[in-house]
Design a protein around this motif. Structure first.
Motif, PDB file in Angstrom:
ATOM      1  N   ILE A  78      14.712  -5.654  52.919  1.00 49.62           N
ATOM      2  CA  ILE A  78      15.900  -5.869  52.100  1.00 49.62           C
ATOM      3  C   ILE A  78      15.788  -5.199  50.742  1.00 49.62           C
ATOM      4  O   ILE A  78      16.774  -4.683  50.208  1.00 49.62           O
ATOM      5  CB  ILE A  78      16.122  -7.388  51.928  1.00 49.62           C
ATOM      6  N   ALA A  79      14.575  -5.208  50.165  1.00 50.09           N
ATOM      7  CA  ALA A  79      14.385  -4.713  48.798  1.00 50.09           C
ATOM      8  C   ALA A  79      13.274  -3.677  48.756  1.00 50.09           C
ATOM      9  O   ALA A  79      12.409  -3.617  49.634  1.00 50.09           O
ATOM     10  CB  ALA A  79      14.046  -5.868  47.869  1.00 50.09           C
ATOM     11  N   VAL A  80      13.296  -2.855  47.692  1.00 48.84           N
ATOM     12  CA  VAL A  80      12.266  -1.843  47.460  1.00 48.84           C
ATOM     13  C   VAL A  80      11.180  -2.467  46.589  1.00 48.84           C
ATOM     14  O   VAL A  80      11.431  -2.875  45.449  1.00 48.84           O
ATOM     15  CB  VAL A  80      12.855  -0.604  46.765  1.00 48.84           C
ATOM     16  N   PHE A  81       9.973  -2.527  47.108  1.00 48.38           N
ATOM     17  CA  PHE A  81       8.839  -3.124  46.406  1.00 48.38           C
ATOM     18  C   PHE A  81       7.943  -2.030  45.844  1.00 48.38           C
ATOM     19  O   PHE A  81       7.390  -1.225  46.599  1.00 48.38           O
ATOM     20  CB  PHE A  81       8.021  -4.001  47.352  1.00 48.38           C
ATOM     21  N   ASP A  82       7.791  -2.004  44.501  1.00 46.59           N
ATOM     22  CA  ASP A  82       6.781  -1.129  43.914  1.00 46.59           C
ATOM     23  C   ASP A  82       5.485  -1.929  43.772  1.00 46.59           C
ATOM     24  O   ASP A  82       5.384  -3.074  44.233  1.00 46.59           O
ATOM     25  CB  ASP A  82       7.247  -0.563  42.569  1.00 46.59           C
ATOM     26  N   ASP A  83       4.469  -1.334  43.145  1.00 45.06           N
ATOM     27  CA  ASP A  83       3.169  -2.011  43.047  1.00 45.06           C
ATOM     28  C   ASP A  83       3.277  -3.333  42.291  1.00 45.06           C
ATOM     29  O   ASP A  83       2.635  -4.329  42.655  1.00 45.06           O
ATOM     30  CB  ASP A  83       2.148  -1.095  42.361  1.00 45.06           C
ATOM     31  N   VAL A 186      12.510 -13.147  37.948  1.00 44.97           N
ATOM     32  CA  VAL A 186      11.902 -12.002  37.265  1.00 44.97           C
ATOM     33  C   VAL A 186      12.521 -10.719  37.801  1.00 44.97           C
ATOM     34  O   VAL A 186      12.618 -10.537  39.021  1.00 44.97           O
ATOM     35  CB  VAL A 186      10.376 -11.982  37.498  1.00 44.97           C
ATOM     36  N   ALA A 187      12.946  -9.849  36.909  1.00 45.53           N
ATOM     37  CA  ALA A 187      13.411  -8.516  37.303  1.00 45.53           C
ATOM     38  C   ALA A 187      12.275  -7.529  37.111  1.00 45.53           C
ATOM     39  O   ALA A 187      11.619  -7.520  36.061  1.00 45.53           O
ATOM     40  CB  ALA A 187      14.610  -8.093  36.465  1.00 45.53           C
ATOM     41  N   VAL A 188      12.033  -6.717  38.130  1.00 45.61           N
ATOM     42  CA  VAL A 188      11.027  -5.656  38.034  1.00 45.61           C
ATOM     43  C   VAL A 188      11.755  -4.344  37.770  1.00 45.61           C
ATOM     44  O   VAL A 188      12.519  -3.868  38.614  1.00 45.61           O
ATOM     45  CB  VAL A 188      10.177  -5.565  39.311  1.00 45.61           C
ATOM     46  N   ARG A 189      11.536  -3.784  36.588  1.00 45.27           N
ATOM     47  CA  ARG A 189      12.233  -2.571  36.181  1.00 45.27           C
ATOM     48  C   ARG A 189      11.475  -1.317  36.621  1.00 45.27           C
ATOM     49  O   ARG A 189      10.312  -1.377  37.043  1.00 45.27           O
ATOM     50  CB  ARG A 189      12.399  -2.551  34.658  1.00 45.27           C
ATOM     51  N   GLU A 190      12.156  -0.188  36.494  1.00 49.14           N
ATOM     52  CA  GLU A 190      11.518   1.094  36.818  1.00 49.14           C
ATOM     53  C   GLU A 190      10.291   1.282  35.936  1.00 49.14           C
ATOM     54  O   GLU A 190      10.336   1.023  34.729  1.00 49.14           O
ATOM     55  CB  GLU A 190      12.512   2.236  36.588  1.00 49.14           C
ATOM     56  N   GLY A 191       9.199   1.687  36.535  1.00 51.06           N
ATOM     57  CA  GLY A 191       7.959   1.848  35.786  1.00 51.06           C
ATOM     58  C   GLY A 191       7.094   0.599  35.775  1.00 51.06           C
ATOM     59  O   GLY A 191       6.029   0.582  35.166  1.00 51.06           O
ATOM     60  N   GLY A 192       7.567  -0.473  36.437  1.00 53.71           N
ATOM     61  CA  GLY A 192       6.748  -1.677  36.569  1.00 53.71           C
ATOM     62  C   GLY A 192       6.935  -2.706  35.473  1.00 53.71           C
ATOM     63  O   GLY A 192       6.276  -3.747  35.498  1.00 53.71           O
ATOM     64  N   GLU A 193       7.809  -2.453  34.492  1.00 49.87           N
ATOM     65  CA  GLU A 193       8.049  -3.454  33.449  1.00 49.87           C
ATOM     66  C   GLU A 193       8.768  -4.654  34.065  1.00 49.87           C
ATOM     67  O   GLU A 193       9.615  -4.501  34.944  1.00 49.87           O
ATOM     68  CB  GLU A 193       8.915  -2.861  32.334  1.00 49.87           C
ATOM     69  N   ILE A 194       8.437  -5.862  33.598  1.00 53.93           N
ATOM     70  CA  ILE A 194       9.096  -7.059  34.114  1.00 53.93           C
ATOM     71  C   ILE A 194       9.798  -7.812  32.987  1.00 53.93           C
ATOM     72  O   ILE A 194       9.360  -7.780  31.834  1.00 53.93           O
ATOM     73  CB  ILE A 194       8.122  -7.994  34.864  1.00 53.93           C
ATOM     74  N   GLU A 195      10.914  -8.445  33.349  1.00 53.79           N
ATOM     75  CA  GLU A 195      11.684  -9.265  32.420  1.00 53.79           C
ATOM     76  C   GLU A 195      12.001 -10.604  33.067  1.00 53.79           C
ATOM     77  O   GLU A 195      12.258 -10.666  34.275  1.00 53.79           O
ATOM     78  CB  GLU A 195      13.013  -8.587  32.058  1.00 53.79           C
ATOM     79  N   ILE A 196      11.995 -11.667  32.280  1.00 58.46           N
ATOM     80  CA  ILE A 196      12.398 -12.977  32.762  1.00 58.46           C
ATOM     81  C   ILE A 196      13.913 -13.094  32.647  1.00 58.46           C
ATOM     82  O   ILE A 196      14.469 -12.988  31.556  1.00 58.46           O
ATOM     83  CB  ILE A 196      11.736 -14.112  31.953  1.00 58.46           C
TER      84      ILE A 196
END
Length: 308
Positions: A78-83, A186-196
């Motif tokens: 369903i979703a694209v998982f990065d590291d 949690v949102a995982v942004r491009e480049g691996g940054e995360i936001e609550i």
């Protein structure tokens, strides 16, 4: 409350699970306990089923739904998982963490589930009843909280029926939910940054998002008991139902011992009692802004914000 459907109350045994799975396969609505709150489950891969969630809850169409899956492999479809996303999923799933990730273009999801966004909110729950249901079916479930939109979230089957009886097909009575507040998002942004996007039972080191609506629970006015709510109160007025905490006594106490985990588990139960009381206003004792207290205060601030 009357409605279009005769709402069944199902047990959490094998027969109840089988009946719930059959209703869901047919595109019906079933309220199911999770470790956080009761969720209103429907097929995430059928437009008619997703539409019924929005109709039953009176939910605004711009507010996306959380998709619940049985496994990480199912989530990857369903979703694209990065590291970073993989690391978070392996560490916290199954559990009360929702990840907001890029939606796969070939994902079999009804458009309403993501509210037109290119991202999808997804989690693997850790409640035995929800996990049993997910093992019985071969499709993901969309499952926002099982209450009318904007009102107090349900942590018991009775809370569900108080809001949705006659509007949904069934509720599984699995007892009171343990965590008592909705999942951390949690949102995982491009480049691996995360936001609550929404604080919850899990504390994750990241900054709090100040952006638009990307996930449930971000509306300024939410979890509302239908009465004015005053926060950080140590002495209530006569016309106020007081929700206590620690040394502040109340008509209902989140935790007389000042235990924040107990406070989270009792938050919505106390708000339901306050809403049902004859007193026209609600006062809430101060709750420390530490640990899960951040999630409790987030819900209380939204409950105290008047609707537009």
């Amino acid at each position: 409350m009357g409605g279009k459907y005769a709402t069944e109350t199902l047990g959490s045994d094998e027969g109840g699970i089988a009946r719930a799975a059959a209703i869901l396969r047919d595109g019906g609505l079933v309220a199911v306990p999770t470790e956080t709150v009761y969720g209103l489950a429907a097929r995430a891969d059928r437009a008619d089923a997703a539409a019924r969630i929005y109709e039953a809850k009176g939910r605004p169409s711009f507010n996306p739904l959380i998709v619940h899956v049985a496994s990480l492999d199912a989530a990857r479809e369903i979703a694209v998982f990065d590291d970073t996303a993989e690391t978070l999923a392996v560490k916290y799933w199954p559990g009360p963490l929702t990840l907001v990730l890029p939606r796969r273009r070939d994902a079999s999801l009804a458009p309403a589930v993501t509210a037109g966004l290119d991202t999808v909110a997804i989690r693997m729950p850790n409640h035995p009843v929800m996990r049993d249901i997910l093992r019985e079916i071969d499709f993901p479930l969309a499952a926002p909280s099982a209450n009318r939109s904007g009102f107090i979230s349900p942590t018991t089957a009775a809370h569900v029926l108080a809001s949705l009886d006659g509007r949904i097909d069934a509720v599984i009575d699995g007892g009171a939910c343990k965590a008592g507040v909705e999942s951390t998002i949690v949102a995982v942004r491009e480049g691996g940054e995360i936001e609550i996007l929404r604080p919850g039972p899990l504390e994750i080191a990241a900054r709090l998002s100040e952006g638009g609506i990307e996930a449930p629970g971000q509306l300024a006015s939410h979890y509302a008991p239908g009465k004015p709510v005053r926060l950080d109160v140590t002495s209530a007025d006569r016309d106020e139902f007081i929700i206590g905490f620690s040394e502040v006594k109340g008509d209902c106490s989140l935790s007389p011992e000042g235990d924040l985990d107990e406070a989270a588990s009792r938050l919505y139960a106390c708000l339901h009692l306050a809403a049902a009381s004859k007193k026209p206003r609600i006062a809430v004792a101060p709750v420390p802004e530490t640990g899960i207290g951040k999630a409790i205060n987030d819900r209380l601030r939204r409950a105290a914000t008047p609707p537009d």
